[in-house]
Design an enzyme around this catalytic site. Structure first.
Site, PDB file in Angstrom:
ATOM      1  N   CYS A  66       0.908  -1.265  -0.183  1.00 35.27           N
ATOM      2  CA  CYS A  66      -0.096   0.025  -0.038  1.00 35.27           C
ATOM      3  C   CYS A  66       0.784   1.143  -0.020  1.00 35.27           C
ATOM      4  O   CYS A  66       1.168   1.695   0.926  1.00 35.27           O
ATOM      5  CB  CYS A  66      -1.121   0.088   1.160  1.00 35.27           C
ATOM      6  SG  CYS A  66      -1.876   1.644   0.984  1.00 35.27           S
ATOM      7  N   CYS A 110      -1.834   6.063  -2.186  1.00 34.57           N
ATOM      8  CA  CYS A 110      -2.424   7.112  -2.077  1.00 34.57           C
ATOM      9  C   CYS A 110      -1.566   8.018  -1.246  1.00 34.57           C
ATOM     10  O   CYS A 110      -0.695   7.761  -0.977  1.00 34.57           O
ATOM     11  CB  CYS A 110      -3.908   7.196  -1.944  1.00 34.57           C
ATOM     12  SG  CYS A 110      -4.276   6.602  -0.221  1.00 34.57           S
ATOM     13  N   SER A 111      -2.331   9.048  -0.812  1.00 37.44           N
ATOM     14  CA  SER A 111      -1.513   9.965   0.146  1.00 37.44           C
ATOM     15  C   SER A 111      -1.161   9.594   1.261  1.00 37.44           C
ATOM     16  O   SER A 111      -0.309  10.066   2.351  1.00 37.44           O
ATOM     17  CB  SER A 111      -2.516  11.377   0.353  1.00 37.44           C
ATOM     18  OG  SER A 111      -3.145  11.591  -0.757  1.00 37.44           O
ATOM     19  N   CYS A 112      -1.829   8.455   1.700  1.00 37.11           N
ATOM     20  CA  CYS A 112      -1.387   7.882   2.845  1.00 37.11           C
ATOM     21  C   CYS A 112      -0.027   7.287   2.916  1.00 37.11           C
ATOM     22  O   CYS A 112       0.754   7.027   4.125  1.00 37.11           O
ATOM     23  CB  CYS A 112      -2.360   6.628   3.510  1.00 37.11           C
ATOM     24  SG  CYS A 112      -4.006   7.377   3.461  1.00 37.11           S
TER      25      CYS A 112
END
Lengths: 206, 128
Positions: A107, A110-112
């Site tokens: 993962c 995204c922005s995470c």
């Protein structure tokens, strides 16, 4: 910059990221840019994105047992001790490699992805087949990277959630006794902190 | 790859103010590297020259300063992005309206994508 709502069940892109993606997709559709070529160019800046606080955190943990204990107990305040705090660094969990256990994080989509800690995400992580393989056959993925683990070493895959971002505390390379924290931090690669590689060996840095 | 790298180095030399270290450009976030790489690619396609780019970027920075931007360096790539958006519209590659439409579509795509899955743009994201 943005007050994007912060629900935890869906992906998140900042206002600026939305604008960049809009540009990229329009220019790609019109044939002005080739996304693969763009990725290659961006990947050459792997070590030039973000402050890569993670390398400092790892080197501190290698040299300071008390810090290491605090880091593994609760990484967020421990990382904060090094002056790093920020929205994307919240709720970070450090997972420690041992001779018996190799951790790997997936993962980065995204922005995470905690780039202030880890630097630029690897381009290959965006590819769905690789991602699927990382979950199903992590040992195979590591072999693809030329990284052969003893069969007795277990592999644990951590899938980041919106609330929790993992990073790997790799094992300190042998032959680095007496090294300063700063010199040690040069051994810490992005891939070693997401668990798809090892830190550099002492001979690889001047 | 080295050709790309050379093109990037050329950009770093031709455009004033690019945040850099001894080796070349540095970025505070992945999107900044994307914005930089887009400009390098468009330059390679001949959409603009570096002097033309530098002049448009300088105008953008002057305008932002007039509006109160502190110009601490943290906003450099925001100006860079605004310059990209302006130049692609001026050159007729796309329009501000289309940019907004795609921006909104990406927002919908992110909203409907469960966390941890690749965010992909589909036709349905354009009607919301």
């Amino acid at each position: 910059m943005t007050d994007h709502h912060h629900d935890h069940d869906h992906s998140e892109l900042s206002e600026t990221e939305l604008r960049v993606r809009a540009l990229e997709s329009i220019l790609t559709e019109k044939g002005y840019i080739d996304p693969a070529a763009l990725d290659v160019l961006i990947e050459t800046y792997e070590t030039k994105v973000g402050p890569r606080n993670g390398a400092r955190v790892v080197a501190r943990a290698w040299t300071d047992p008390a810090f290491r204990a605090r880091l593994l107990a609760d990484a967020t305040p421990a990382i904060g001790e090094l002056g790093y705090a920020g929205r994307q660094g919240e709720h970070i969990v450090a997972v420690e490699n041992t001779p018996e256990l190799q951790n790997m994080v997936v993962c980065t989509l995204c922005s995470c992805y905690p780039w202030p800690v880890l630097g630029l995400p690897p381009v290959w992580y965006k590819s769905a087949p690789y991602r699927a393989k990382a979950v199903k056959d992590p040992r195979g993925v590591l072999q693809d990277f030329g990284f052969e683990l003893p069969p007795t070493t277990k592999i644990r895959v951590w899938d980041s959630t919106a609330e929790i971002r993992y990073f790997v505390l790799p094992m300190r390379p042998e032959g680095t006794e007496g090294w300063s924290e700063e010199k040690l931090s040069e051994l810490v690669t992005r891939d070693s902190m997401i668990g798809t590689g090892l830190p550099k060996q002492p001979g690889e840095v001047a | 790859m080295s050709a790309d790298r050379n093109a990037a180095q050329q950009a770093a030399h031709a455009v004033p103010g690019i945040p850099r270290d001894g080796d070349g450009p540095v970025f505070r976030a992945p999107w900044e590297a994307h914005a930089f790489a887009i400009a390098v690619s468009l330059h390679a396609r001949g959409l603009f020259t570096w002097p033309e780019w530098a002049s448009a970027l300088a105008q953008e920075i002057t305008r932002a300063q007039a509006e109160g931007d502190a110009d601490t360096g943290e906003t450099y790539y925001l100006h860079w992005l605004a310059t990209l958006e302006r130049l692609v519209a001026e050159k007729g590659v796309t329009s501000a309206t289309t940019l907004t439409r795609y921006r909104d579509a990406w927002d919908r795509a992110a909203d409907r994508t469960p966390h941890g899955r690749p965010i992909e743009l589909t036709q349905s994201d354009f009607s919301g």
